[in-house]
Write an enzyme that holds these catalytic residues in place. Structure first.
Site, short mmCIF file in Angstrom:
data_model
loop_
_atom_site.label_atom_id
_atom_site.label_comp_id
_atom_site.label_asym_id
_atom_site.label_seq_id
_atom_site.Cartn_x
_atom_site.Cartn_y
_atom_site.Cartn_z
N GLN A 104 -6.82 0.08 1.83
CA GLN A 104 -6.08 -0.52 2.56
C GLN A 104 -5.22 0.76 3.50
O GLN A 104 -4.48 0.62 4.48
CB GLN A 104 -4.79 -1.19 1.94
CG GLN A 104 -5.60 -2.29 1.33
CD GLN A 104 -4.37 -3.12 0.27
OE1 GLN A 104 -3.52 -3.76 0.64
NE2 GLN A 104 -4.61 -2.65 -0.74
N ILE A 106 -4.59 4.10 5.71
CA ILE A 106 -4.96 4.41 6.95
C ILE A 106 -4.96 6.05 7.10
O ILE A 106 -4.83 6.75 8.25
CB ILE A 106 -4.19 4.09 8.05
CG1 ILE A 106 -2.66 4.26 7.82
CG2 ILE A 106 -4.33 2.36 8.29
CD1 ILE A 106 -1.60 3.73 8.99
N HIS A 122 -7.71 -1.18 6.89
CA HIS A 122 -6.71 -1.54 7.89
C HIS A 122 -6.91 -0.31 8.89
O HIS A 122 -5.89 0.01 9.64
CB HIS A 122 -5.41 -1.31 7.23
CG HIS A 122 -5.15 -2.60 6.34
ND1 HIS A 122 -3.99 -2.63 5.24
CD2 HIS A 122 -5.29 -3.89 6.61
CE1 HIS A 122 -3.92 -3.56 4.58
NE2 HIS A 122 -4.68 -4.56 5.46
N CYS A 133 -9.24 -0.51 28.15
CA CYS A 133 -10.71 -0.45 28.29
C CYS A 133 -11.44 0.03 27.17
O CYS A 133 -12.69 0.42 27.30
CB CYS A 133 -10.77 0.63 29.42
SG CYS A 133 -10.73 2.32 28.85
N THR A 191 -1.88 -0.39 -5.50
CA THR A 191 -1.67 -1.30 -4.63
C THR A 191 -0.61 -2.46 -5.01
O THR A 191 -0.99 -2.82 -6.29
CB THR A 191 -2.94 -1.93 -3.84
OG1 THR A 191 -2.54 -3.23 -3.07
CG2 THR A 191 -4.02 -2.37 -4.77
N SER A 192 0.25 -3.07 -4.39
CA SER A 192 1.13 -4.04 -4.88
C SER A 192 0.26 -5.51 -4.87
O SER A 192 0.81 -6.21 -5.49
CB SER A 192 2.29 -4.10 -4.25
OG SER A 192 2.16 -4.54 -2.73
N ILE A 232 -1.88 7.00 -10.63
CA ILE A 232 -3.35 7.00 -10.77
C ILE A 232 -3.82 8.35 -10.78
O ILE A 232 -4.91 8.56 -11.67
CB ILE A 232 -3.80 6.13 -9.54
CG1 ILE A 232 -5.42 5.78 -9.48
CG2 ILE A 232 -3.39 6.89 -8.31
CD1 ILE A 232 -5.75 4.67 -8.64
P1 OAD Z 1 2.67 -0.91 -1.35
O1 OAD Z 1 3.84 0.01 -0.95
O2 OAD Z 1 2.99 -2.44 -1.24
O3 OAD Z 1 2.31 -1.07 -2.85
C1 OAD Z 1 2.01 0.54 -3.58
C2 OAD Z 1 1.84 0.23 -5.01
O4 OAD Z 1 1.46 1.45 -5.44
C3 OAD Z 1 3.06 -0.30 -5.85
O5 OAD Z 1 2.84 -1.35 -6.60
C4 OAD Z 1 3.35 0.99 -6.44
O6 OAD Z 1 4.12 0.73 -7.88
C5 OAD Z 1 2.29 1.67 -6.90
N1 OAD Z 1 2.00 3.07 -6.91
C6 OAD Z 1 2.84 3.98 -6.04
N2 OAD Z 1 2.54 5.08 -6.61
C7 OAD Z 1 1.47 5.23 -7.31
C8 OAD Z 1 0.83 5.91 -8.33
N3 OAD Z 1 1.14 7.42 -8.10
N4 OAD Z 1 -0.01 5.54 -9.17
C9 OAD Z 1 -0.45 4.46 -9.18
N5 OAD Z 1 0.36 3.39 -8.67
C10 OAD Z 1 1.27 3.80 -7.84
O7 OAD Z 1 1.30 -0.33 -0.65
P2 OAD Z 1 -0.10 -1.58 -0.47
O8 OAD Z 1 -0.26 -2.44 -1.53
O9 OAD Z 1 -1.14 -0.39 0.01
O10 OAD Z 1 -0.54 -2.62 5.85
O11 OAD Z 1 0.40 -2.16 0.87
C11 OAD Z 1 -0.88 -3.14 1.46
C12 OAD Z 1 -0.41 -2.99 3.06
O12 OAD Z 1 1.01 -3.36 3.18
C13 OAD Z 1 -0.56 -1.56 3.68
O13 OAD Z 1 -1.96 -1.38 3.93
C14 OAD Z 1 0.25 -1.85 4.86
C15 OAD Z 1 1.58 -2.44 4.43
O14 OAD Z 1 2.08 -3.16 5.35
C16 OAD Z 1 -0.27 -2.61 7.15
O15 OAD Z 1 0.06 -1.79 7.68
C17 OAD Z 1 -1.19 -3.45 7.79
#
Ligand code: OAD
Length: 241
Positions: A104, A106, A122, A133, A191-192, A232
Site C-alpha cells: 500500500q 507509495i 496505491h 492529457c 499495516t493496520s 518488522i
Molecule cells: P497505518 O498507519 O494505518 O498502519 C501502520 C501499521 O503499522 C500500524 O498498525 C502500526 O502499529 C504498524 N507499524 C508501525 N511501525 C511498524 C514497524 N516498525 N514494524 C511493524 N509494524 C509497524 O498504515 P497502512 O495500513 O499502510 O492510503 O494504511 C493504509 C493506507 O491508509 C495507506 O496506504 C494510505 C493511508 O490513508 C492512501 O493514502 C490511499
C-alpha cells in the site's frame, strides 16, 4: 523478542517457495517515514485540514495549492533508504522463495531494495502525469519546487497515486487476488488493515500459514495462524534465507 514466533516463521519460510508479502506504512517507519495511524503518525499531526481530506480526489481538484503544500512537506522525505524488512524481502525473491510484494506504500523503497515483482496498490510518488492529457512527467516536477505544476496542455500534473474517492487499478487488484489466493505462506506486515479495498485482500487467502507481523493489534489478529507484535525490520533481520 518473540523467539518462538520467529522460529515458526523461519520454519515456514524455509519450507516454502510460494510466499507472498502484503504490507503497509509500518514497513517503512524504520526507514524514517512516519505511518498514518500510529500516535506519532501522519493523521495525528496538526494540519489545516485532516490529512484524509487533503489526500482525496475532490480536495485535489478544488485546492491543488494546499494539496501540494502537504505533499511536499509530508509525503516527500529526503534521503530515506530501504531498511532490513525491504532488503530481506528482496533477498527472499532472489532466492526463489517469494513470489511478490503487494504494498500500500507509495515510497518506492521495495524497488530500491532490489525487489522486482512489486504490486503498488496505491501507486507511487515517484511517478507523475498530467490529469488532463495523461502525459507522464518526472517525479521532480511534483516532489520539488513550489506551487501547482502544470502541463504544456494547461492541465494540472498529479502524482501517480490513488487518492481517497478514486478506484484502485483493476489489473493490479486482480493480480494481487490471484497471488494471494494461490500463496502457500502469506506474510502481512506493517499495516493496520483498516483501509479498504486493500485490507479485504486478506480474505482471498486459502492456506493455513497466514503470518501477521505488526507492532499494534489489527482487526485480523484472530484470523492469522501466527501473530508477531514486533518491529518488522527486527523480525525480518532474523529470517535466514
Ligand atoms: P497505518 O498507519 O494505518 O498502519 C501502520 C501499521 O503499522 C500500524 O498498525 C502500526 O502499529 C504498524 N507499524 C508501525 N511501525 C511498524 C514497524 N516498525 N514494524 C511493524 N509494524 C509497524 O498504515 P497502512 O495500513 O499502510 O492510503 O494504511 C493504509 C493506507 O491508509 C495507506 O496506504 C494510505 C493511508 O490513508 C492512501 O493514502 C490511499
Amino acid at each position: 523478542m518473540d523467539i518462538e514466533g520467529i522460529r515458526k516463521l523461519n520454519d515456514w519460510v524455509r519450507e516454502s517457495d510460494n510466499i507472498v508479502f502484503f504490507g503497509g506504512a509500518g514497513v517503512s517507519t524504520e526507514s524514517g517515514i512516519p505511518d498514518f495511524r500510529s500516535v506519532d503518525g501522519l493523521y495525528h499531526q496538526k494540519w489545516k485540514y485532516p490529512p484524509e481530506q487533503i489526500l482525496s480526489h475532490s480536495f485535489f481538484e478544488r485546492n491543488p495549492e494546499e494539496y501540494y503544500r502537504f505533499h511536499r512537506e509530508k509525503l516527500v522525505i529526503e534521503g530515506v533508504k530501504p531498511n532490513r524488512a525491504h532488503l530481506k524481502l528482496a533477498e527472499l525473491e532472489q532466492a526463489g522463495k517469494l513470489r511478490a510484494v503487494i504494498t500500500q506504500n507509495i515510497d518506492g523503497l521495495h524497488q530500491e531494495a532490489g525487489s522486482k515483482k512489486v504490486l503498488e496498490l496505491h501507486g507511487s510518488i515517484l511517478r507523475a502525469y498530467c490529469s488532463r492529457c495523461r502525459k507522464p512527467y518526472p517525479q521532480e516536477v511534483i516532489n520539488h519546487g513550489e506551487g501547482v505544476p502544470r502541463c504544456s496542455c494547461g492541465g494540472v500534473i498529479r502524482p501517480d497515486i490513488v487518492l481517497y474517492e478514486e478506484p484502485l487499478d483493476q489489473d493490479i487488484m486482480e493480480e494481487s487476488v490471484r497471488l494471494i489466493r494461490n500463496a502457500e505462506v502469506l506474510i502481512i506486515g506493517g499495516t493496520s488493515l483498516n483501509v479498504y479495498p486493500a485490507a479485504g485482500l486478506i480474505r482471498y487467502y486459502r492456506g493455513s500459514r497466514l503470518v501477521l507481523v505488526n507492532l499494534g493489534e489489527t482487526p485480523y489478529d484472530s484470523y492469522a495462524d501466527l501473530v508477531i507484535h514486533e518491529k518488522i525490520g527486527e523480525v525480518f533481520s532474523q529470517i535466514t534465507v
